[in-house]
Write a protein that holds these residues in place. Structure first.
Motif, mmCIF file in Angstrom:
data_model
loop_
_atom_site.group_PDB
_atom_site.id
_atom_site.type_symbol
_atom_site.label_atom_id
_atom_site.label_comp_id
_atom_site.label_asym_id
_atom_site.label_seq_id
_atom_site.Cartn_x
_atom_site.Cartn_y
_atom_site.Cartn_z
ATOM 1 N N SER A 46 0.842 -1.198 0.000
ATOM 2 C CA SER A 46 0.000 0.000 0.000
ATOM 3 C C SER A 46 0.874 1.244 0.000
ATOM 4 C CB SER A 46 -0.885 0.003 1.244
ATOM 5 O OG SER A 46 -0.084 0.194 2.404
ATOM 6 N N MET A 47 0.249 2.392 -0.219
ATOM 7 C CA MET A 47 0.949 3.663 -0.202
ATOM 8 C C MET A 47 1.645 3.893 1.141
ATOM 9 S SD MET A 47 -0.548 7.466 -0.975
ATOM 10 C CE MET A 47 -0.535 7.361 -2.755
ATOM 11 N N SER A 48 1.084 3.333 2.215
ATOM 12 C CA SER A 48 1.672 3.503 3.549
ATOM 13 C C SER A 48 2.918 2.649 3.730
ATOM 14 C CB SER A 48 0.652 3.116 4.626
ATOM 15 O OG SER A 48 0.489 1.712 4.680
ATOM 16 N N GLY A 49 3.151 1.714 2.823
ATOM 17 C CA GLY A 49 4.262 0.794 2.945
ATOM 18 C C GLY A 49 3.857 -0.533 3.568
ATOM 19 N N GLN A 50 2.632 -0.611 4.104
ATOM 20 C CA GLN A 50 2.151 -1.874 4.660
ATOM 21 C C GLN A 50 1.834 -2.833 3.520
ATOM 22 O OE1 GLN A 50 -0.672 -1.622 8.101
ATOM 23 N NE2 GLN A 50 -0.739 0.538 7.484
ATOM 24 N N THR A 51 2.135 -4.094 3.730
ATOM 25 C CA THR A 51 1.799 -5.101 2.729
ATOM 26 C C THR A 51 0.441 -5.703 3.068
ATOM 27 O OG1 THR A 51 3.048 -6.757 3.987
ATOM 28 C CG2 THR A 51 4.189 -5.666 2.155
ATOM 29 N N ILE A 52 -0.298 -6.054 2.026
ATOM 30 C CA ILE A 52 -1.659 -6.574 2.173
ATOM 31 C C ILE A 52 -1.765 -7.886 1.410
ATOM 32 C CG2 ILE A 52 -4.105 -6.147 1.728
ATOM 33 C CD1 ILE A 52 -3.258 -3.089 1.546
ATOM 34 N N GLU A 53 -2.220 -8.909 2.092
ATOM 35 C CA GLU A 53 -2.465 -10.185 1.447
ATOM 36 C C GLU A 53 -3.877 -10.156 0.866
ATOM 37 O OE1 GLU A 53 -2.488 -14.977 2.418
ATOM 38 O OE2 GLU A 53 -2.333 -13.540 4.077
ATOM 39 N N THR A 87 -10.704 -10.796 -4.291
ATOM 40 C CA THR A 87 -10.588 -9.646 -5.184
ATOM 41 C C THR A 87 -11.868 -8.822 -5.241
ATOM 42 O OG1 THR A 87 -11.164 -11.018 -7.096
ATOM 43 C CG2 THR A 87 -8.814 -10.725 -6.610
ATOM 44 N N ASP A 88 -12.944 -9.314 -4.632
ATOM 45 C CA ASP A 88 -14.179 -8.536 -4.569
ATOM 46 C C ASP A 88 -14.097 -7.475 -3.472
ATOM 47 O OD1 ASP A 88 -16.731 -7.937 -5.559
ATOM 48 O OD2 ASP A 88 -17.679 -9.040 -3.919
ATOM 49 N N ALA A 89 -13.041 -7.505 -2.670
ATOM 50 C CA ALA A 89 -12.844 -6.524 -1.597
ATOM 51 C C ALA A 89 -11.781 -5.508 -2.005
ATOM 52 C CB ALA A 89 -12.468 -7.236 -0.303
ATOM 53 N N GLU A 90 -11.719 -5.215 -3.300
ATOM 54 C CA GLU A 90 -10.687 -4.297 -3.782
ATOM 55 C C GLU A 90 -10.957 -2.848 -3.403
ATOM 56 O OE1 GLU A 90 -13.801 -3.614 -6.758
ATOM 57 O OE2 GLU A 90 -13.088 -5.389 -5.704
ATOM 58 N N GLY A 91 -12.216 -2.512 -3.160
ATOM 59 C CA GLY A 91 -12.550 -1.128 -2.809
ATOM 60 C C GLY A 91 -11.844 -0.662 -1.567
ATOM 61 N N LYS A 109 -7.581 -8.222 15.001
ATOM 62 C CA LYS A 109 -6.795 -9.453 14.903
ATOM 63 C C LYS A 109 -7.304 -10.354 13.782
ATOM 64 C CE LYS A 109 -5.492 -9.444 19.734
ATOM 65 N NZ LYS A 109 -5.713 -9.969 21.059
ATOM 66 N N MET A 110 -8.563 -10.177 13.413
ATOM 67 C CA MET A 110 -9.149 -11.021 12.367
ATOM 68 C C MET A 110 -8.548 -10.761 10.996
ATOM 69 S SD MET A 110 -13.132 -10.866 13.617
ATOM 70 C CE MET A 110 -13.795 -11.998 12.406
ATOM 71 N N ILE A 111 -7.849 -9.626 10.834
ATOM 72 C CA ILE A 111 -7.251 -9.315 9.531
ATOM 73 C C ILE A 111 -5.724 -9.360 9.578
ATOM 74 C CG2 ILE A 111 -9.224 -8.071 8.563
ATOM 75 C CD1 ILE A 111 -7.800 -5.449 9.403
ATOM 76 N N ASP A 112 -5.164 -9.882 10.690
ATOM 77 C CA ASP A 112 -3.724 -10.115 10.726
ATOM 78 C C ASP A 112 -3.381 -11.175 9.690
ATOM 79 O OD1 ASP A 112 -3.202 -8.279 12.717
ATOM 80 O OD2 ASP A 112 -3.226 -9.755 14.340
ATOM 81 N N GLN A 146 -4.265 -8.577 5.878
ATOM 82 C CA GLN A 146 -4.979 -9.201 4.755
ATOM 83 C C GLN A 146 -6.262 -8.408 4.528
ATOM 84 O OE1 GLN A 146 -4.933 -13.160 6.410
ATOM 85 N NE2 GLN A 146 -7.032 -12.972 7.162
ATOM 86 N N ASN A 147 -6.779 -8.431 3.293
ATOM 87 C CA ASN A 147 -7.881 -7.534 2.960
ATOM 88 C C ASN A 147 -9.263 -8.044 3.368
ATOM 89 O OD1 ASN A 147 -8.085 -9.449 0.846
ATOM 90 N ND2 ASN A 147 -8.803 -7.910 -0.605
ATOM 91 N N ILE A 148 -9.359 -9.246 3.877
ATOM 92 C CA ILE A 148 -10.606 -9.766 4.446
ATOM 93 C C ILE A 148 -10.245 -10.659 5.631
ATOM 94 C CG2 ILE A 148 -11.927 -9.734 2.276
ATOM 95 C CD1 ILE A 148 -11.477 -12.827 2.187
ATOM 96 N N SER A 149 -11.229 -10.955 6.443
ATOM 97 C CA SER A 149 -11.015 -11.885 7.543
ATOM 98 C C SER A 149 -11.216 -13.309 7.053
ATOM 99 C CB SER A 149 -12.002 -11.612 8.670
ATOM 100 O OG SER A 149 -11.935 -12.644 9.640
ATOM 101 N N THR A 150 -10.377 -14.198 7.508
ATOM 102 C CA THR A 150 -10.536 -15.620 7.189
ATOM 103 C C THR A 150 -10.872 -16.402 8.454
ATOM 104 O OG1 THR A 150 -8.161 -15.982 7.475
ATOM 105 C CG2 THR A 150 -8.963 -15.553 5.239
ATOM 106 N N LYS A 151 -11.122 -15.682 9.524
ATOM 107 C CA LYS A 151 -11.392 -16.315 10.815
ATOM 108 C C LYS A 151 -12.900 -16.431 11.021
ATOM 109 C CE LYS A 151 -6.972 -15.053 12.561
ATOM 110 N NZ LYS A 151 -6.393 -14.692 11.339
ATOM 111 N N GLY A 152 -13.533 -17.320 10.310
ATOM 112 C CA GLY A 152 -14.981 -17.490 10.417
ATOM 113 C C GLY A 152 -15.723 -16.549 9.494
#
Length: 178
Positions: free
Chosen positions: A36-43, A47-51, A101-104, A111-117
């Motif tokens: 990202s522009m902030s330098g943070q990396t995003i997993e 791809t439907d959560a691109e907004g 923590k759900m988006i760690d 990561q761009n969405i939660s995978t925890k449930g």
């Protein structure tokens, strides 16, 4: 922004629009890690959560260049009151460490969405965006459920509602104009 300009609002308001196209050979795919522009990396897991990826960069850009958003109680209360006055009601949703923590991500900063449930998608989207504003007060209005009216009303014809225009205009005039 047009409404503020049309009434010559006495406020320094900045509008930032994030535009994106995610098609073609260079489009993002699940499993990609983007910076990202902030330098943070995003997993990227969906791809439907691109907004929210675009909003994250817009927030980072704007806060760096004097933008106004809110994540504090006072601003949330002001926005809620402004919405009530123009019948564009807001409902404050919870945020916090448990949702954050759900988006760690094990592979990136976030990561761009939660995978925890299942569930909490709107909340984890807001938690995602909050990671891109440092300590700058901000607000995110999730208008997906109120952006369209199948029936229409006395205020708005059938179709796109323009939800938030009156609310933000009232908010600016009431709390930020001299």
């Amino acid at each position: 922004m047009r409404t503020l300009a049309a009434r010559k609002a006495k406020v320094n308001a900045v509008g930032v629009v994030g535009l994106v196209e995610n098609v073609g050979g260079n489009a993002q795919r699940p499993g990609d890690i983007v910076t990202s522009m902030s330098g943070q990396t995003i997993e990227v897991l969906n791809t439907d959560a691109e907004g929210r990826l675009v909003l994250a960069d817009a927030l980072w850009y704007t806060q760096k260049y004097a933008g106004l958003f809110s994540n504090n109680d006072s601003l949330a209360e002001q926005l809620t009151k402004a919405g009530e006055e123009v019948n564009e009601k807001l409902w404050r949703m919870p945020m916090g460490d448990a949702y954050d923590k759900m988006i760690d991500s094990p592979a990136a900063d976030v990561q761009n969405i939660s995978t925890k449930g299942r569930g909490a998608d709107s909340i984890t989207a807001a938690q995602f965006l909050q990671r891109f504003v440092n300590e700058v007060p901000w607000a995110h209005l999730d208008i997906a459920g109120v952006a369209w009216d199948d029936d229409g009303s006395a205020v708005c014809a059938k179709g796109a509602t323009g939800f938030g225009v009156m609310l933000l205009n009232r908010f600016v005039s009431k709390y930020h104009e001299k």
